[in-house]
Design a protein around this motif. Structure first.
Motif, PDB file in Angstrom:
ATOM      1  N   HIS A  51       1.333  -8.151  10.223  1.00  0.00           N
ATOM      2  CA  HIS A  51       0.660  -7.026  10.885  1.00  0.00           C
ATOM      3  C   HIS A  51      -0.632  -6.731  10.124  1.00  0.00           C
ATOM      4  CE1 HIS A  51       2.879  -5.180   7.634  1.00  0.00           C
ATOM      5  NE2 HIS A  51       2.294  -4.010   7.809  1.00  0.00           N
ATOM      6  N   ASP A  55      -2.658  -3.984   3.136  1.00  0.00           N
ATOM      7  CA  ASP A  55      -1.943  -4.628   2.013  1.00  0.00           C
ATOM      8  C   ASP A  55      -1.367  -6.004   2.398  1.00  0.00           C
ATOM      9  OD1 ASP A  55      -0.315  -2.928   3.645  1.00  0.00           O
ATOM     10  OD2 ASP A  55       1.307  -2.993   2.191  1.00  0.00           O
ATOM     11  N   HIS A  56      -1.507  -6.390   3.674  1.00  0.00           N
ATOM     12  CA  HIS A  56      -0.996  -7.696   4.104  1.00  0.00           C
ATOM     13  C   HIS A  56      -2.110  -8.680   4.478  1.00  0.00           C
ATOM     14  CE1 HIS A  56       3.336  -6.470   4.414  1.00  0.00           C
ATOM     15  NE2 HIS A  56       2.725  -5.312   4.259  1.00  0.00           N
ATOM     16  N   ASP A 187       7.345  -5.903   7.093  1.00  0.00           N
ATOM     17  CA  ASP A 187       7.599  -4.450   7.055  1.00  0.00           C
ATOM     18  C   ASP A 187       8.381  -4.063   8.299  1.00  0.00           C
ATOM     19  OD1 ASP A 187       5.966  -4.735   4.908  1.00  0.00           O
ATOM     20  OD2 ASP A 187       4.554  -3.159   5.467  1.00  0.00           O
ATOM     21  N   HIS A 223       9.803   1.948   7.692  1.00  0.00           N
ATOM     22  CA  HIS A 223      10.251   1.054   6.624  1.00  0.00           C
ATOM     23  C   HIS A 223      11.761   1.148   6.409  1.00  0.00           C
ATOM     24  CE1 HIS A 223       6.485  -0.550   5.195  1.00  0.00           C
ATOM     25  NE2 HIS A 223       5.942   0.623   5.383  1.00  0.00           N
ATOM     26  N   HIS A 245       8.751  -5.413  -1.531  1.00  0.00           N
ATOM     27  CA  HIS A 245       7.992  -4.332  -0.897  1.00  0.00           C
ATOM     28  C   HIS A 245       8.454  -2.947  -1.351  1.00  0.00           C
ATOM     29  CE1 HIS A 245       5.786  -2.211   2.365  1.00  0.00           C
ATOM     30  NE2 HIS A 245       5.020  -3.278   2.350  1.00  0.00           N
TER      31      HIS A 245
HETATM   32 ZN   LIG Z   1       3.265  -3.308   3.733  1.00  0.00          ZN
END
Ligand SMILES: [Zn+2]
Length: 287
Positions: A51, A55-56, A187, A223, A245
């Motif tokens: 996604h 942070d990805h 996630d 999450h 994570h």
């Molecule tokens: Zn993340």
């Protein structure tokens, strides 16, 4: 268990990536991926992004710039994430000396053949709350497809089998079997356990150790809570579980202690590995 050499970094809000060396696969491309893999990043061919959370994806620009020279990198992304076409466009203009990589939008249940009989399947998850037909967040499965001889032909000689194959074709004498090598949840909240059926290695996120963090939806999206992940794993029984994570608010000791508490509660027998906050784990499965 099918062993896989796995390197990764995964800390909520900061960066996530997992590198499967022998398959040339990178799941997510958070900050620091190239800096930590160094020349090994040159083995990456397939980059699956779950996604568009920063942070990805923020490691992507450098990865494409340094390793895209042969023009053979493939970037896969959820089809309804608007960020990716912008990123593609920017990257091509910013680094015009690099041949363009191939960017491929993925729908729910798209299967990509990595090499013969080896596939990555993308499937929708609930991290980003959008309508069912909108694909903005994905989980992934790496699996092998095998062909097995149908029961009614077992015991026949090799010559007979060959004749049957020649007369009626492969489909007639064999059936297709799927063998899971690895799941990557990316996630996601814990929901439908059946997603992870027959898991060999299950990499699952466990952002929070308790329910309180989950409420901050606007900041984090949906999450998982560690307890729910382990409860699910007790049902699913993967051959190995990788937890990552985690939020940076937890110390390593608390994470391990809390995991062990639920391991006892649910009497988990399979091995569990951690990708602890702020640390690159170069050999997650301790091979
Ligand atoms: Zn993340």
């Amino acid at each position: 268990m099918q062993q896989i050499k796995l390197t990764g970094f995964s800390t909520a809000l900061f960066s996530s990536w997992y590198f499967l060396e022998e398959y040339g696969i990178l799941f997510d491309a958070g900050d620091g991926v190239t800096a930590h893999l160094l020349q090994k990043a040159g083995k990456i061919r397939h980059i699956f992004i779950s996604h568009a959370d920063r942070d990805h994806i923020t490691g992507l620009l450098q990865l494409l710039q340094l390793n895209g020279h042969a023009g053979n990198l493939r970037v896969y992304y959820p089809k309804d994430s608007g960020s990716f076409p912008y990123l593609k466009d920017f990257s091509e203009k910013f680094d015009p000396h690099v041949p363009p990589s191939t960017w491929i939008p993925l729908d729910d249940e798209t299967e990509i053949e990595i090499k013969q009989n080896l596939f990555v399947r993308a499937f929708r998850n609930e991290h980003i709350p959008v309508e069912q037909h909108i694909i903005k967040s994905l989980s992934f499965e790496l699996f092998r497809r095998k062909r097995k001889l149908k029961a009614e032909f077992q015991g026949r000689s090799g010559k007979e089998i060959e004749q049957l194959r020649h007369q009626h074709g492969q489909e007639y004498i064999t059936y297709s079997l799927k063998e899971n090598l690895l799941f990557y949840s990316a996630d996601t909240p814990v929901d439908d356990y059946s997603k992870w059926e027959n898991a060999n290695i299950l990499i699952h996120e466990a952002t929070f150790l308790n329910q309180e963090g989950v409420l901050d939806l606007a900041k984090f999206g949906k999450h998982s809570v560690l307890k729910n992940v382990l409860k699910m794993a007790a049902e699913v029984q993967p051959k190995a579980l990788v937890l990552g994570h985690f939020s940076k608010r937890y110390s390593d000791e608390i994470i391990i202690e809390e995991t062990q508490k639920w391991v006892e509660e649910y009497q988990l027998q399979f091995p569990i590995y951690w990708v602890l906050p702020g640390k690159v784990n170069y050999n997650i499965l301790q091979l």
